[in-house]
Design an enzyme around this catalytic site. Structure first.
Site, PDB file in Angstrom:
ATOM      1  N   GLU A  76       4.905  -9.623   6.579  1.00  0.00           N
ATOM      2  CA  GLU A  76       3.466  -9.279   6.480  1.00  0.00           C
ATOM      3  C   GLU A  76       2.646 -10.579   6.311  1.00  0.00           C
ATOM      4  O   GLU A  76       3.079 -11.505   5.614  1.00  0.00           O
ATOM      5  CB  GLU A  76       3.308  -8.400   5.230  1.00  0.00           C
ATOM      6  CG  GLU A  76       1.902  -7.974   4.869  1.00  0.00           C
ATOM      7  CD  GLU A  76       1.893  -7.154   3.560  1.00  0.00           C
ATOM      8  OE1 GLU A  76       2.895  -7.181   2.809  1.00  0.00           O
ATOM      9  OE2 GLU A  76       0.877  -6.487   3.293  1.00  0.00           O
ATOM     10  N   LYS A  80      -2.140  -1.024   8.347  1.00  0.00           N
ATOM     11  CA  LYS A  80      -1.525  -0.549   7.097  1.00  0.00           C
ATOM     12  C   LYS A  80      -2.325   0.606   6.497  1.00  0.00           C
ATOM     13  O   LYS A  80      -3.526   0.471   6.222  1.00  0.00           O
ATOM     14  CB  LYS A  80      -1.445  -1.712   6.109  1.00  0.00           C
ATOM     15  CG  LYS A  80      -0.703  -1.418   4.810  1.00  0.00           C
ATOM     16  CD  LYS A  80      -0.589  -2.698   3.975  1.00  0.00           C
ATOM     17  CE  LYS A  80       0.331  -2.553   2.776  1.00  0.00           C
ATOM     18  NZ  LYS A  80       0.561  -3.847   2.090  1.00  0.00           N
ATOM     19  N   CYS A 117       4.698  -3.162   4.669  1.00  0.00           N
ATOM     20  CA  CYS A 117       5.091  -3.270   3.267  1.00  0.00           C
ATOM     21  C   CYS A 117       4.978  -1.950   2.488  1.00  0.00           C
ATOM     22  O   CYS A 117       5.770  -1.049   2.687  1.00  0.00           O
ATOM     23  CB  CYS A 117       4.330  -4.405   2.607  1.00  0.00           C
ATOM     24  SG  CYS A 117       5.200  -5.009   1.130  1.00  0.00           S
TER      25      CYS A 117
END
Ligand code: ACM
Length: 262
Positions: A38, A109, A142
């Protein structure tokens, strides 16, 4: 399919150094698909929305994307990596897939972690799956892993390989993604970073232990906590098409959606 990850410690704000490091590593590798961490070109702990805006770029026309398109074409490889994406007045913590033919795909995300809530906009891309040489590729970033709905949505959308650029800090994350792979019967590539970053007197330590997991939940490879590594292993993505947990239990079709709360 030869897949891997590049685990390393990006240097905060040193985009050119991080880009050079990735280019050198990829030029010494023969792989079909490599996953990077990331925010791996800028580092993670940019201190404010204003600072983040200086490092964010549009996809696919920004400078980092263009360098990665050139690299993928040169090496006939595909890369999935994290970057701060600017779109009009919005900034997303995105994962970008650049294919060997130079196509660029993005996932933003969905689940922002801790202080990311102060500087990023939450993603608005409902778990797309992209075709890479006929194989369904999904991406998460993540902390998305902690919500089982994320991996399940990708599996329902046809992902066979989940690419997971990460800056993991919670110690159980690697164990949880073994389960995410098994509960969806997909390959799962966690590309985590190492090292630590400090900003505004807060420090985060990243946990390494990037890994490749099979659709059975079997750990195929796990990196060290603090090592720089670019392992590549052979997988058969067709293994992820078999969703039978037992001869009579299909992981997706046997769900009792009539009983689950929304
Ligand atoms: C994280 O989402 N970077 C923990």
């Amino acid at each position: 399919m030869r897949v891997g990850f590049y685990q390393f410690a990006p240097i905060l704000r040193e985009v050119e150094i991080n880009l050079g490091k990735v280019e050198t590593a990829i030029r010494h590798t023969r792989a079909d698909l490599v996953v990077l961490p990331e925010m791996c070109f800028t580092g993670y702990m940019l201190s404010s929305r204003d600072e983040l805006a200086k490092f964010a770029e549009p996809v696919p026309t920004g400078p980092i994307c263009c360098r990665m398109v050139d690299l993928c074409r040169e090496r006939n490889t595909s890369l999935a990596f994290g970057l701060a994406e600017q779109d009009a007045d919005r900034i997303y913590n995105s994962a970008v897939l650049v294919t060997n033919s130079g196509d660029v795909h993005v996932y933003r995300k969905s689940h922002l972690f801790l202080d990311e809530k102060d500087i990023f906009d939450p993603g608005d891309t409902p778990f797309p799956v992209f075709r890479l040489d006929g194989v369904g590729i999904g991406m998460l970033v993540c902390f998305d892993y902690i919500f089982p709905e994320s991996g399940r949505a990708l599996a329902l959308n046809g992902a066979q390989v989940v690419c997971h650029p990460s800056n993991l800090v919670l110690d159980y994350a690697q164990w949880m993604t073994l389960t995410r792979a098994a509960e969806n019967r997909v390959f799962w590539i966690v590309a985590n970073r190492t090292g630590s970053e400090t900003s505004a007197e807060k420090t985060l330590s990243f946990t390494g232990r990037s890994q490749v997991v099979a659709p059975t939940g079997k750990l195929l490879y796990r990196a060290g906590t603090d090592t720089e590594e670019l392992p590549v292993i052979d997988i058969d993505p067709r293994d992820a098409l078999d969703k039978m947990a037992t001869p009579r239990n299909h992981l997706l079709e046997d769900r009792r959606t009539d009983l689950y709360p929304r």
